[in-house]
Write a protein that holds these residues in place. Structure first.
Motif, PDB file in Angstrom:
ATOM      1  N   TYR A  53       0.813  -1.220   0.000  1.00  0.00           N
ATOM      2  CA  TYR A  53       0.000   0.000   0.000  1.00  0.00           C
ATOM      3  C   TYR A  53       0.847   1.270   0.000  1.00  0.00           C
ATOM      4  CZ  TYR A  53       1.350  -0.648   4.804  1.00  0.00           C
ATOM      5  OH  TYR A  53       2.097  -0.854   5.927  1.00  0.00           O
ATOM      6  N   GLN A  54       0.279   2.325  -0.520  1.00  0.00           N
ATOM      7  CA  GLN A  54       0.890   3.656  -0.473  1.00  0.00           C
ATOM      8  C   GLN A  54       0.769   4.159   0.964  1.00  0.00           C
ATOM      9  OE1 GLN A  54       2.426   4.918  -3.114  1.00  0.00           O
ATOM     10  NE2 GLN A  54       3.013   6.757  -2.040  1.00  0.00           N
ATOM     11  N   PRO A  55       1.850   4.600   1.620  1.00  0.00           N
ATOM     12  CA  PRO A  55       1.774   4.989   3.022  1.00  0.00           C
ATOM     13  C   PRO A  55       0.702   6.038   3.345  1.00  0.00           C
ATOM     14  CG  PRO A  55       4.059   4.810   2.369  1.00  0.00           C
ATOM     15  CD  PRO A  55       3.223   4.641   1.117  1.00  0.00           C
ATOM     16  N   ASP A  56       0.434   6.935   2.429  1.00  0.00           N
ATOM     17  CA  ASP A  56      -0.576   7.963   2.689  1.00  0.00           C
ATOM     18  C   ASP A  56      -1.921   7.637   2.034  1.00  0.00           C
ATOM     19  OD1 ASP A  56       0.149   8.329   0.056  1.00  0.00           O
ATOM     20  OD2 ASP A  56       0.514  10.473   0.230  1.00  0.00           O
ATOM     21  N   GLY A  57      -2.111   6.394   1.623  1.00  0.00           N
ATOM     22  CA  GLY A  57      -3.308   6.016   0.884  1.00  0.00           C
ATOM     23  C   GLY A  57      -4.380   5.305   1.682  1.00  0.00           C
ATOM     24  N   ALA A  58      -4.195   5.133   2.986  1.00  0.00           N
ATOM     25  CA  ALA A  58      -5.189   4.515   3.860  1.00  0.00           C
ATOM     26  C   ALA A  58      -5.646   3.144   3.335  1.00  0.00           C
ATOM     27  CB  ALA A  58      -6.378   5.448   4.054  1.00  0.00           C
ATOM     28  N   TYR A  59      -4.713   2.339   2.845  1.00  0.00           N
ATOM     29  CA  TYR A  59      -4.986   0.998   2.315  1.00  0.00           C
ATOM     30  C   TYR A  59      -5.913   1.003   1.100  1.00  0.00           C
ATOM     31  CZ  TYR A  59      -2.912  -0.803   6.626  1.00  0.00           C
ATOM     32  OH  TYR A  59      -2.071  -1.095   7.659  1.00  0.00           O
ATOM     33  N   ARG A  60      -6.009   2.136   0.407  1.00  0.00           N
ATOM     34  CA  ARG A  60      -6.845   2.203  -0.805  1.00  0.00           C
ATOM     35  C   ARG A  60      -6.019   2.374  -2.066  1.00  0.00           C
ATOM     36  NH1 ARG A  60     -10.518   6.419   2.060  1.00  0.00           N
ATOM     37  NH2 ARG A  60      -8.665   7.551   1.494  1.00  0.00           N
ATOM     38  N   THR A  61      -4.723   2.647  -1.915  1.00  0.00           N
ATOM     39  CA  THR A  61      -3.861   2.928  -3.064  1.00  0.00           C
ATOM     40  C   THR A  61      -2.644   2.024  -3.017  1.00  0.00           C
ATOM     41  OG1 THR A  61      -4.528   5.250  -2.890  1.00  0.00           O
ATOM     42  CG2 THR A  61      -2.629   4.761  -4.273  1.00  0.00           C
ATOM     43  N   TRP A  62      -2.356   1.384  -4.149  1.00  0.00           N
ATOM     44  CA  TRP A  62      -1.172   0.535  -4.238  1.00  0.00           C
ATOM     45  C   TRP A  62       0.073   1.392  -4.393  1.00  0.00           C
ATOM     46  CZ3 TRP A  62      -0.766  -4.926  -4.306  1.00  0.00           C
ATOM     47  CH2 TRP A  62      -1.956  -5.560  -3.957  1.00  0.00           C
ATOM     48  N   PRO A  93       6.451   3.589  -7.037  1.00  0.00           N
ATOM     49  CA  PRO A  93       6.478   3.018  -8.382  1.00  0.00           C
ATOM     50  C   PRO A  93       6.517   1.491  -8.401  1.00  0.00           C
ATOM     51  CG  PRO A  93       8.681   3.660  -7.793  1.00  0.00           C
ATOM     52  CD  PRO A  93       7.786   4.051  -6.627  1.00  0.00           C
ATOM     53  N   HIS A  94       6.387   0.836  -7.226  1.00  0.00           N
ATOM     54  CA  HIS A  94       6.500  -0.629  -7.164  1.00  0.00           C
ATOM     55  C   HIS A  94       5.365  -1.359  -7.873  1.00  0.00           C
ATOM     56  CE1 HIS A  94       9.704   0.371  -4.622  1.00  0.00           C
ATOM     57  NE2 HIS A  94       9.169   0.148  -3.449  1.00  0.00           N
ATOM     58  N   TRP A  95       4.219  -0.732  -7.978  1.00  0.00           N
ATOM     59  CA  TRP A  95       3.032  -1.297  -8.645  1.00  0.00           C
ATOM     60  C   TRP A  95       2.506  -0.243  -9.618  1.00  0.00           C
ATOM     61  CZ3 TRP A  95       1.435  -6.254  -7.536  1.00  0.00           C
ATOM     62  CH2 TRP A  95       2.035  -6.862  -6.428  1.00  0.00           C
ATOM     63  N   PRO A  96       3.216   0.030 -10.702  1.00  0.00           N
ATOM     64  CA  PRO A  96       2.847   1.139 -11.592  1.00  0.00           C
ATOM     65  C   PRO A  96       1.441   1.038 -12.174  1.00  0.00           C
ATOM     66  CG  PRO A  96       4.524  -0.246 -12.610  1.00  0.00           C
ATOM     67  CD  PRO A  96       4.368  -0.703 -11.184  1.00  0.00           C
ATOM     68  N   ASP A  97       0.944  -0.173 -12.368  1.00  0.00           N
ATOM     69  CA  ASP A  97      -0.406  -0.358 -12.917  1.00  0.00           C
ATOM     70  C   ASP A  97      -1.370  -0.901 -11.873  1.00  0.00           C
ATOM     71  OD1 ASP A  97       0.396   0.485 -15.530  1.00  0.00           O
ATOM     72  OD2 ASP A  97       1.335  -1.472 -15.796  1.00  0.00           O
ATOM     73  N   GLY A  98      -1.003  -0.788 -10.608  1.00  0.00           N
ATOM     74  CA  GLY A  98      -1.848  -1.330  -9.554  1.00  0.00           C
ATOM     75  C   GLY A  98      -1.781  -2.847  -9.504  1.00  0.00           C
ATOM     76  N   PRO A  99      -2.734  -3.467  -8.819  1.00  0.00           N
ATOM     77  CA  PRO A  99      -2.667  -4.910  -8.566  1.00  0.00           C
ATOM     78  C   PRO A  99      -3.298  -5.791  -9.646  1.00  0.00           C
ATOM     79  CG  PRO A  99      -4.532  -3.986  -7.427  1.00  0.00           C
ATOM     80  CD  PRO A  99      -3.819  -2.827  -8.089  1.00  0.00           C
ATOM     81  N   ASP A 100      -3.800  -5.220 -10.716  1.00  0.00           N
ATOM     82  CA  ASP A 100      -4.612  -5.984 -11.672  1.00  0.00           C
ATOM     83  C   ASP A 100      -3.935  -7.245 -12.191  1.00  0.00           C
ATOM     84  OD1 ASP A 100      -6.564  -4.105 -11.305  1.00  0.00           O
ATOM     85  OD2 ASP A 100      -6.253  -3.106 -13.222  1.00  0.00           O
ATOM     86  N   ARG A 101      -2.699  -7.160 -12.600  1.00  0.00           N
ATOM     87  CA  ARG A 101      -2.012  -8.329 -13.168  1.00  0.00           C
ATOM     88  C   ARG A 101      -1.907  -9.455 -12.144  1.00  0.00           C
ATOM     89  NH1 ARG A 101       4.007  -8.113 -14.489  1.00  0.00           N
ATOM     90  NH2 ARG A 101       4.378 -10.313 -14.637  1.00  0.00           N
TER      91      ARG A 101
END
Length: 95
Positions: free
Chosen positions: A56-65, A68-76
């Motif tokens: 998770y993104q530290p400032d994303g409250a568990y809503r944002t991946w 740059p570790h997950w550039p396209d999010g978790p879809d793949r």
């Protein structure tokens, strides 16, 4: 009715940002998923793949991946899990 125990793979052993500076990336998670699928083909049971901390993104409250570790999010990762009958899971802190 007797139910089989559940088998969960937790990916924390492949990285540890708290002590050895190996970061969780999409590439690392996909490599681990590939190994899990290889083991399943050999007869090892895995029902779940639990994505442990730092996805998770530290400032994303568990809503944002994490970028740059997950550039396209978790879809793949999610699509690959589901296509092979592996239930995806996410670690979240309760404190």
């Amino acid at each position: 009715m007797i139910q089989s125990p559940v088998s969960v793979y937790i990916n924390w052993a492949s990285y540890d940002e708290l002590s050895d500076a190996v970061e969780l990336t999409e590439a690392l998670a996909m490599r681990q998923l590939s190994e899990l699928l290889r083991l399943r083909e050999a007869g090892v049971r895995f029902d779940y793949y639990l994505m442990d901390a730092f996805w998770y993104q530290p400032d994303g409250a568990y809503r944002t991946w994490r970028r740059p570790h997950w550039p396209d999010g978790p879809d793949r990762w999610l699509e690959t899990c589901l296509a092979h009958g592996v239930k995806p899971g996410l670690w979240m802190s309760g404190n």
